[in-house]
Design a protein around this motif. Structure first.
Motif, PDB file in Angstrom:
ATOM      1  N   LYS A 157      -2.754  10.210  -5.328  1.00  0.00           N
ATOM      2  CA  LYS A 157      -3.127  11.550  -5.786  1.00  0.00           C
ATOM      3  C   LYS A 157      -2.609  12.620  -4.820  1.00  0.00           C
ATOM      4  CE  LYS A 157      -5.555   9.991  -9.270  1.00  0.00           C
ATOM      5  NZ  LYS A 157      -5.148  10.232 -10.670  1.00  0.00           N
ATOM      6  N   ASP A 158      -2.683  12.333  -3.533  1.00  0.00           N
ATOM      7  CA  ASP A 158      -2.161  13.241  -2.498  1.00  0.00           C
ATOM      8  C   ASP A 158      -1.217  12.420  -1.626  1.00  0.00           C
ATOM      9  OD1 ASP A 158      -3.864  15.749  -2.931  1.00  0.00           O
ATOM     10  OD2 ASP A 158      -5.384  14.179  -2.740  1.00  0.00           O
ATOM     11  N   ARG A 159       0.001  12.217  -2.108  1.00  0.00           N
ATOM     12  CA  ARG A 159       0.896  11.219  -1.525  1.00  0.00           C
ATOM     13  C   ARG A 159       1.168  11.453  -0.037  1.00  0.00           C
ATOM     14  NH1 ARG A 159       2.548  12.065  -6.741  1.00  0.00           N
ATOM     15  NH2 ARG A 159       2.761  10.189  -8.036  1.00  0.00           N
ATOM     16  N   MET A 160       1.588  12.645   0.309  1.00  0.00           N
ATOM     17  CA  MET A 160       1.939  12.913   1.699  1.00  0.00           C
ATOM     18  C   MET A 160       0.724  12.784   2.617  1.00  0.00           C
ATOM     19  SD  MET A 160       5.103  13.189   1.861  1.00  0.00           S
ATOM     20  CE  MET A 160       5.135  13.632   3.592  1.00  0.00           C
ATOM     21  N   LEU A 161      -0.412  13.279   2.140  1.00  0.00           N
ATOM     22  CA  LEU A 161      -1.639  13.211   2.938  1.00  0.00           C
ATOM     23  C   LEU A 161      -2.065  11.764   3.157  1.00  0.00           C
ATOM     24  CD1 LEU A 161      -3.947  14.699   4.349  1.00  0.00           C
ATOM     25  CD2 LEU A 161      -5.114  14.835   2.129  1.00  0.00           C
ATOM     26  N   GLU A 162      -2.024  10.954   2.106  1.00  0.00           N
ATOM     27  CA  GLU A 162      -2.438   9.558   2.214  1.00  0.00           C
ATOM     28  C   GLU A 162      -1.448   8.746   3.052  1.00  0.00           C
ATOM     29  OE1 GLU A 162      -3.100   8.174  -1.759  1.00  0.00           O
ATOM     30  OE2 GLU A 162      -4.986   9.274  -1.977  1.00  0.00           O
ATOM     31  N   THR A 201       0.826  -1.210   0.000  1.00  0.00           N
ATOM     32  CA  THR A 201       0.000   0.000   0.000  1.00  0.00           C
ATOM     33  C   THR A 201       0.859   1.257   0.000  1.00  0.00           C
ATOM     34  OG1 THR A 201      -1.693  -1.208   1.256  1.00  0.00           O
ATOM     35  CG2 THR A 201      -1.904   1.187   1.157  1.00  0.00           C
ATOM     36  N   THR A 202       1.930   1.234   0.774  1.00  0.00           N
ATOM     37  CA  THR A 202       2.831   2.391   0.818  1.00  0.00           C
ATOM     38  C   THR A 202       3.456   2.643  -0.548  1.00  0.00           C
ATOM     39  OG1 THR A 202       3.324   1.950   3.150  1.00  0.00           O
ATOM     40  CG2 THR A 202       4.861   3.367   1.956  1.00  0.00           C
ATOM     41  N   LEU A 203       3.929   1.571  -1.202  1.00  0.00           N
ATOM     42  CA  LEU A 203       4.508   1.717  -2.546  1.00  0.00           C
ATOM     43  C   LEU A 203       3.461   2.221  -3.533  1.00  0.00           C
ATOM     44  CD1 LEU A 203       6.687  -1.527  -2.726  1.00  0.00           C
ATOM     45  CD2 LEU A 203       7.492   0.829  -2.512  1.00  0.00           C
ATOM     46  N   GLU A 260     -10.703  12.620   3.782  1.00  0.00           N
ATOM     47  CA  GLU A 260     -11.439  13.275   2.697  1.00  0.00           C
ATOM     48  C   GLU A 260     -11.683  14.754   2.999  1.00  0.00           C
ATOM     49  OE1 GLU A 260     -11.712  12.001  -0.109  1.00  0.00           O
ATOM     50  OE2 GLU A 260     -11.123   9.970   0.464  1.00  0.00           O
ATOM     51  N   ILE A 261     -11.876  15.105   4.258  1.00  0.00           N
ATOM     52  CA  ILE A 261     -12.047  16.518   4.609  1.00  0.00           C
ATOM     53  C   ILE A 261     -10.743  17.282   4.347  1.00  0.00           C
ATOM     54  CG2 ILE A 261     -12.343  18.126   6.530  1.00  0.00           C
ATOM     55  CD1 ILE A 261     -14.431  16.220   7.662  1.00  0.00           C
ATOM     56  N   LEU A 262      -9.614  16.690   4.751  1.00  0.00           N
ATOM     57  CA  LEU A 262      -8.323  17.328   4.486  1.00  0.00           C
ATOM     58  C   LEU A 262      -8.045  17.418   2.986  1.00  0.00           C
ATOM     59  CD1 LEU A 262      -6.147  15.664   7.282  1.00  0.00           C
ATOM     60  CD2 LEU A 262      -6.894  18.055   7.172  1.00  0.00           C
ATOM     61  N   ARG A 263      -8.466  16.403   2.261  1.00  0.00           N
ATOM     62  CA  ARG A 263      -8.290  16.426   0.809  1.00  0.00           C
ATOM     63  C   ARG A 263      -9.098  17.565   0.186  1.00  0.00           C
ATOM     64  NH1 ARG A 263      -6.704  11.794  -1.967  1.00  0.00           N
ATOM     65  NH2 ARG A 263      -7.768  10.397  -0.511  1.00  0.00           N
ATOM     66  N   MET A 264     -10.352  17.744   0.675  1.00  0.00           N
ATOM     67  CA  MET A 264     -11.198  18.823   0.167  1.00  0.00           C
ATOM     68  C   MET A 264     -10.611  20.184   0.501  1.00  0.00           C
ATOM     69  SD  MET A 264     -15.227  17.806   0.520  1.00  0.00           S
ATOM     70  CE  MET A 264     -15.193  17.442   2.259  1.00  0.00           C
ATOM     71  N   LEU A 265     -10.123  20.322   1.751  1.00  0.00           N
ATOM     72  CA  LEU A 265      -9.531  21.599   2.140  1.00  0.00           C
ATOM     73  C   LEU A 265      -8.303  21.944   1.318  1.00  0.00           C
ATOM     74  CD1 LEU A 265      -9.838  21.271   6.038  1.00  0.00           C
ATOM     75  CD2 LEU A 265     -11.210  22.742   4.529  1.00  0.00           C
ATOM     76  N   ARG A 266      -7.481  20.942   1.053  1.00  0.00           N
ATOM     77  CA  ARG A 266      -6.280  21.169   0.237  1.00  0.00           C
ATOM     78  C   ARG A 266      -6.675  21.553  -1.185  1.00  0.00           C
ATOM     79  NH1 ARG A 266      -1.266  17.053   0.184  1.00  0.00           N
ATOM     80  NH2 ARG A 266      -1.075  18.002   2.241  1.00  0.00           N
ATOM     81  N   ALA A 272      -6.244   0.085   3.890  1.00  0.00           N
ATOM     82  CA  ALA A 272      -5.371  -0.197   2.751  1.00  0.00           C
ATOM     83  C   ALA A 272      -6.196  -0.426   1.491  1.00  0.00           C
ATOM     84  CB  ALA A 272      -4.503  -1.417   3.049  1.00  0.00           C
ATOM     85  N   ALA A 273      -7.256  -1.211   1.610  1.00  0.00           N
ATOM     86  CA  ALA A 273      -8.127  -1.457   0.454  1.00  0.00           C
ATOM     87  C   ALA A 273      -8.771  -0.164  -0.023  1.00  0.00           C
ATOM     88  CB  ALA A 273      -9.194  -2.486   0.826  1.00  0.00           C
ATOM     89  N   TYR A 274      -9.169   0.684   0.922  1.00  0.00           N
ATOM     90  CA  TYR A 274      -9.782   1.960   0.562  1.00  0.00           C
ATOM     91  C   TYR A 274      -8.808   2.824  -0.238  1.00  0.00           C
ATOM     92  CZ  TYR A 274     -11.821   6.603   1.000  1.00  0.00           C
ATOM     93  OH  TYR A 274     -12.329   7.849   0.722  1.00  0.00           O
ATOM     94  N   LEU A 275      -7.557   2.913   0.211  1.00  0.00           N
ATOM     95  CA  LEU A 275      -6.564   3.717  -0.493  1.00  0.00           C
ATOM     96  C   LEU A 275      -6.232   3.138  -1.861  1.00  0.00           C
ATOM     97  CD1 LEU A 275      -4.102   4.525   2.436  1.00  0.00           C
ATOM     98  CD2 LEU A 275      -5.713   6.102   1.360  1.00  0.00           C
TER      99      LEU A 275
END
Length: 433
Positions: free
Chosen positions: A300-305, A291-293, A420-426, A358-361
């Motif tokens: 899409k948002d590597r550091m955030l994920e 999952t990390t790889l 998802e909230i942090l993703r929206m804010l970014r 992990a499955a979600y990501l």
């Protein structure tokens, strides 16, 4: 005394006794049909009766009884029951109660009603009085009859020698089982009846949903779904904690453990060892690495994920350790382990958090619906097998396993919301700049 007489008849004339006893119960005579069916299951366990023939004779008896009650209600009509119904326990109050059930649930109540004492005996009369079309009535009523008898007869067979000790307790949970069975049947029925139309609607909805997968509306939908799930799980968590503090798990654990050991005999030991490994770091560590790889290469948002995934893993482990220390409940084999506390289950909690997130990501940005469904089913199956293996090996109580699912699911849902909230804010910040 009456019950002893009935069980004695059942031992000597099993199939005919089942047929007529259930026929008469469906005519609203006070006979203990559920007890007799589960006792028939005990006789099957002992080799005195045949499982298939018991279901056939019991189902035929119920179907005959509900058919007779339907036509009696049809012929006598509403005026008769309004005037004389109180003498046969079908007065205006009872009619109003059953009417409410039909208005709320429709014809599917004919399936659910078998699992509800005080309702199943009168649905046939009520259906006849209200002139429900017999063909529609028979389809639901007969299907429900065979589901009902199959559940109780099979239950008695599984309980075997523990029948007398456990069957009253298990009956309390079968209302929910009946509702679930009814829901599944209705979904299948509606699909078969409206197959073409449902395919067209589903195709259109999927195409529209996929085209807007990356849109803000989709993100808001994910957040809303996760929030609803979190609210439901928090409610369940509160109930579990209350039951834990009130020491109300003992009977549930005893009955569930007994059923698991009856369904999965020692021949399952090798497979159960494999299932147990699914809840270990032999699976978690490779999954975390993959999952990390995936995030580094495809995210899409590597550091955030990566940050969210780390919080889920570390926070989930810390939460598990803290909860088990706080509740301080020793498991069935506490003397074997250096950290004996098992409420909630470490394996099911970590499975649902690590594997679920992990499955979600991995599928979050994938547009193929089949991939989403497959990933969801795999996570559910993995967590279920891990939980069953814990109970099978008497390492944890069933309530430990359920608590692990609940606490882990809440932690998973919370982190989906935050991600998802942090993703929206970014995204909003990037758009504004």
């Amino acid at each position: 005394m009456r019950m002893l007489l009935l069980t004695s008849w059942l031992e000597h004339n099993g199939y005919w006794v089942l047929f007529f006893a259930l026929l008469l119960e469906m005519l609203a005579l006070p006979l203990p049909g559920e007890v007799m069916m589960s006792y028939a299951g005990l006789l099957i366990f002992q080799g005195k009766l045949n499982w298939f023939l018991c279901i056939l004779s019991a189902g035929a008896g119920v179907s005959t009884g509900v058919t007779l009650s339907y036509w009696i209600g049809f012929r006598l009509g509403t005026p008769f029951f309004e005037k004389y119904g109180t003498h046969v326990h079908l007065g205006p109050d009872k009619l109003d109660k059953i009417s409410y059930w039909f208005q709320k649930y429709g014809n599917k109540v004919l399936i659910i009603a078998y699992f509800i004492p005080g309702v199943r005996h009168f649905t046939g009369y009520f259906s006849g009085v209200t002139r429900i079309r017999f063909r529609k009535y028979a389809w639901f009523a007969y299907t429900g009859a065979f589901i009902w008898v199959s559940v109780f007869i099979s239950l008695g067979k599984v309980l075997g020698p523990k029948w007398e000790q456990y069957h009253h307790t298990i009956n309390r949970y079968l209302v929910y089982a009946g509702i679930i069975a009814a829901f599944i049947f209705i979904m299948v029925y509606l699909y078969l009846k409206n197959k073409r139309r449902m395919k067209e609607v589903l195709t259109y909805s999927l195409e529209k949903g996929i085209s807007s997968f990356h849109s803000m509306g989709k993100v808001k939908f994910i957040v809303l779904a996760a929030f609803v799930t979190l609210a439901a799980l928090i409610t369940l968590m509160i109930g579990l904690i209350e039951d834990f503090l009130a020491n109300e798990f003992a009977l549930f654990d005893e009955v569930t453990s007994y059923i698991i050991h009856e369904v999965f005999d020692p021949n399952w030991t090798v497979l159960m060892n494999c299932f147990a490994l699914l809840g270990s770091y032999y699976v978690f560590v490779p999954l975390i690495i993959v999952t990390t790889l995936w995030i580094v290469l495809k995210g899409k948002d590597r550091m955030l994920e990566l940050m969210s995934f780390t919080i889920v893993i570390v926070g989930g482990e810390a939460m598990d350790e803290g909860l088990r220390s706080w509740f301080h409940r020793s498991g069935p084999t506490s003397n074997i382990y250096p950290f004996p506390y098992t409420f909630p289950s470490e394996q099911t909690l970590i499975s649902i958090t690590v594997c679920g997130f992990a499955a979600y990501l991995l599928v979050r940005h994938h547009a193929n619906l089949k991939v989403h469904i497959t990933a969801t089913l795999l996570v559910i199956m993995l967590c279920l097998l891990v939980g069953i293996s814990r109970i099978f090996f008497d390492v944890q109580y069933p309530s430990d396993v359920i608590a692990g699912y609940t606490f882990g699911g809440a932690w998973f849902s919370l982190n989906v919301i935050l991600l998802e909230i942090l993703r929206m804010l970014r995204k909003n910040k990037a758009g504004a700049s």
